[in-house]
Design a protein around this motif. Structure first.
Motif, PDB file in Angstrom:
ATOM      1  N   ASP A 146       0.816  -1.213   0.000  1.00 44.81           N
ATOM      2  CA  ASP A 146       0.000   0.000   0.000  1.00 44.81           C
ATOM      3  C   ASP A 146       0.851   1.266   0.000  1.00 44.81           C
ATOM      4  OD1 ASP A 146      -2.353  -1.468   0.033  1.00 44.81           O
ATOM      5  OD2 ASP A 146      -2.366  -1.610   2.215  1.00 44.81           O
ATOM      6  N   SER A 147       2.017   1.206   0.639  1.00 41.66           N
ATOM      7  CA  SER A 147       2.900   2.368   0.702  1.00 41.66           C
ATOM      8  C   SER A 147       4.332   1.894   0.873  1.00 41.66           C
ATOM      9  CB  SER A 147       2.506   3.275   1.883  1.00 41.66           C
ATOM     10  OG  SER A 147       2.887   2.684   3.116  1.00 41.66           O
ATOM     11  N   PHE A 148       5.255   2.851   0.829  1.00 40.61           N
ATOM     12  CA  PHE A 148       6.673   2.531   0.991  1.00 40.61           C
ATOM     13  C   PHE A 148       7.207   3.027   2.335  1.00 40.61           C
ATOM     14  CE2 PHE A 148       6.531   2.852  -3.821  1.00 40.61           C
ATOM     15  CZ  PHE A 148       6.529   1.467  -4.004  1.00 40.61           C
ATOM     16  N   ASP A 149       6.313   3.212   3.299  1.00 40.16           N
ATOM     17  CA  ASP A 149       6.738   3.703   4.606  1.00 40.16           C
ATOM     18  C   ASP A 149       7.739   2.756   5.269  1.00 40.16           C
ATOM     19  OD1 ASP A 149       5.092   5.845   4.265  1.00 40.16           O
ATOM     20  OD2 ASP A 149       3.483   5.098   5.562  1.00 40.16           O
ATOM     21  N   PHE A 150       7.610   1.452   4.982  1.00 41.77           N
ATOM     22  CA  PHE A 150       8.503   0.474   5.600  1.00 41.77           C
ATOM     23  C   PHE A 150       9.956   0.701   5.168  1.00 41.77           C
ATOM     24  CE2 PHE A 150       7.233  -1.234   1.544  1.00 41.77           C
ATOM     25  CZ  PHE A 150       8.406  -1.746   1.022  1.00 41.77           C
ATOM     26  N   ILE A 151      10.156   1.272   3.973  1.00 45.81           N
ATOM     27  CA  ILE A 151      11.521   1.543   3.507  1.00 45.81           C
ATOM     28  C   ILE A 151      12.185   2.561   4.414  1.00 45.81           C
ATOM     29  CG2 ILE A 151      12.897   2.543   1.638  1.00 45.81           C
ATOM     30  CD1 ILE A 151      10.943   1.336  -0.331  1.00 45.81           C
ATOM     31  N   TYR A 152      11.447   3.606   4.762  1.00 40.60           N
ATOM     32  CA  TYR A 152      11.987   4.617   5.674  1.00 40.60           C
ATOM     33  C   TYR A 152      12.380   3.979   7.001  1.00 40.60           C
ATOM     34  CZ  TYR A 152      12.194   8.484   8.960  1.00 40.60           C
ATOM     35  OH  TYR A 152      12.603   9.349   9.947  1.00 40.60           O
ATOM     36  N   SER A 153      11.547   3.058   7.507  1.00 42.76           N
ATOM     37  CA  SER A 153      11.843   2.399   8.779  1.00 42.76           C
ATOM     38  C   SER A 153      13.121   1.559   8.691  1.00 42.76           C
ATOM     39  CB  SER A 153      10.669   1.507   9.210  1.00 42.76           C
ATOM     40  OG  SER A 153       9.506   2.271   9.425  1.00 42.76           O
ATOM     41  N   HIS A 154      13.274   0.810   7.583  1.00 38.91           N
ATOM     42  CA  HIS A 154      14.476  -0.008   7.414  1.00 38.91           C
ATOM     43  C   HIS A 154      15.724   0.863   7.294  1.00 38.91           C
ATOM     44  CE1 HIS A 154      12.656  -3.896   7.319  1.00 38.91           C
ATOM     45  NE2 HIS A 154      11.915  -3.657   6.254  1.00 38.91           N
ATOM     46  N   ILE A 155      15.617   1.958   6.549  1.00 37.98           N
ATOM     47  CA  ILE A 155      16.762   2.860   6.386  1.00 37.98           C
ATOM     48  C   ILE A 155      17.123   3.509   7.722  1.00 37.98           C
ATOM     49  CG2 ILE A 155      17.478   5.056   5.357  1.00 37.98           C
ATOM     50  CD1 ILE A 155      16.027   4.205   2.817  1.00 37.98           C
ATOM     51  N   LYS A 156      16.118   3.921   8.468  1.00 42.00           N
ATOM     52  CA  LYS A 156      16.360   4.519   9.779  1.00 42.00           C
ATOM     53  C   LYS A 156      17.083   3.550  10.704  1.00 42.00           C
ATOM     54  CE  LYS A 156      13.875   6.461  13.759  1.00 42.00           C
ATOM     55  NZ  LYS A 156      12.522   6.779  14.300  1.00 42.00           N
ATOM     56  N   ASN A 157      16.626   2.287  10.732  1.00 43.91           N
ATOM     57  CA  ASN A 157      17.249   1.292  11.606  1.00 43.91           C
ATOM     58  C   ASN A 157      18.659   0.948  11.141  1.00 43.91           C
ATOM     59  OD1 ASN A 157      14.919   1.144  13.161  1.00 43.91           O
ATOM     60  ND2 ASN A 157      14.073  -0.565  11.999  1.00 43.91           N
ATOM     61  N   LEU A 158      18.856   0.829   9.832  1.00 41.69           N
ATOM     62  CA  LEU A 158      20.178   0.535   9.299  1.00 41.69           C
ATOM     63  C   LEU A 158      21.153   1.660   9.627  1.00 41.69           C
ATOM     64  CD1 LEU A 158      22.149  -1.082   7.535  1.00 41.69           C
ATOM     65  CD2 LEU A 158      21.192   0.097   5.532  1.00 41.69           C
TER      66      LEU A 158
END
Length: 225
Positions: A187-199
């Motif tokens: 539905d969205s790419f919000d999870f990408i931001y979360s993965h980048i933030k954690n990385l």
């Protein structure tokens, strides 16, 4: 890393996919020439495993299609044909390797790893970017010789960034690389931001500089500032 398997033998294909997924690869599967052509037109892959005899035509047609549209994709022919002419023709058309069925899955996995190292990282066993070091065969990441514990997606994201350093990667490209064709259903790419933030956080905690740049309206870039 993302792999396309083009194979019409269902049991063999399922066995190969299961093995490669256990190794951490994102795998997609096409059973016919038409299915494979559709995927090749829409998506990009790090490696393609191509059977020569397919419903609808020859795998050599797909090899030519890949070389024209995605020359960066590594290609391994997997075939029951042990003909020297077929091997020569496949290699002449641009295949990187040729395996005759039946083969051991461990050997296939080894050849895929070797091919990706050659294509993406100049054949090196270690991938080094400044203070960050990656051992792809072991999926180990260190910063200043201190191990960084990453999730599978965080590791894949870091490897994708470094293998495309200095290039702007769109959110769509990142989602496709991490989730394959299932990314179309997100539905969205919000999870990408979360993965980048954690990385970013995990790397910085071990002393790494922040190399992940946000390119407004375009995506992200991994590079020295």
């Amino acid at each position: 890393m993302k792999i396309l398997l083009i194979e019409d033998e269902v049991q063999l294909a399922q066995t190969i996919i299961s093995c490669l997924q256990q190794e951490g690869y994102v795998c997609e599967w096409a059973k016919t020439l038409d299915e494979a052509e559709e995927k090749i037109y829409i998506y990009a892959y790090d490696c393609a495993l191509i059977d020569l005899t397919l419903p609808g035509g020859s795998g050599l047609q797909l090899l030519e299609l890949l070389k024209q549209g995605h020359p960066e994709t590594g290609i391994i022919i997997i075939s029951a044909k042990n003909s020297l002419d077929d091997k020569i023709k496949g290699l002449d058309l641009g295949a990187d390797d040729y395996m005759t069925k039946p083969f051991h899955l461990a050997e296939l996995n080894s050849r895929i790893k070797s091919l990706i190292r050659r294509r993406k990282f100049g054949g090196n066993q270690e991938i080094v970017f400044s203070e960050i070091c990656i051992l792809p065969d072991e999926q180990v990441v260190t910063v200043h010789d201190n191990r960084v514990v990453l999730t599978k997606k965080e590791y894949d994201l870091l490897l994708f960034f470094i293998s495309n350093k200095n290039r702007v990667l769109t959110k769509e490209a990142i989602a496709e690389h991490l989730w394959g064709d299932h990314s179309d259903m997100l539905d969205s790419f919000d999870f990408i931001y979360s993965h980048i933030k954690n990385l970013r956080k995990k790397l910085e905690e071990k002393g790494a500089m922040d190399y992940i740049q946000t390119v407004y309206g375009a995506g992200y870039k991994f590079s020295l500032r």
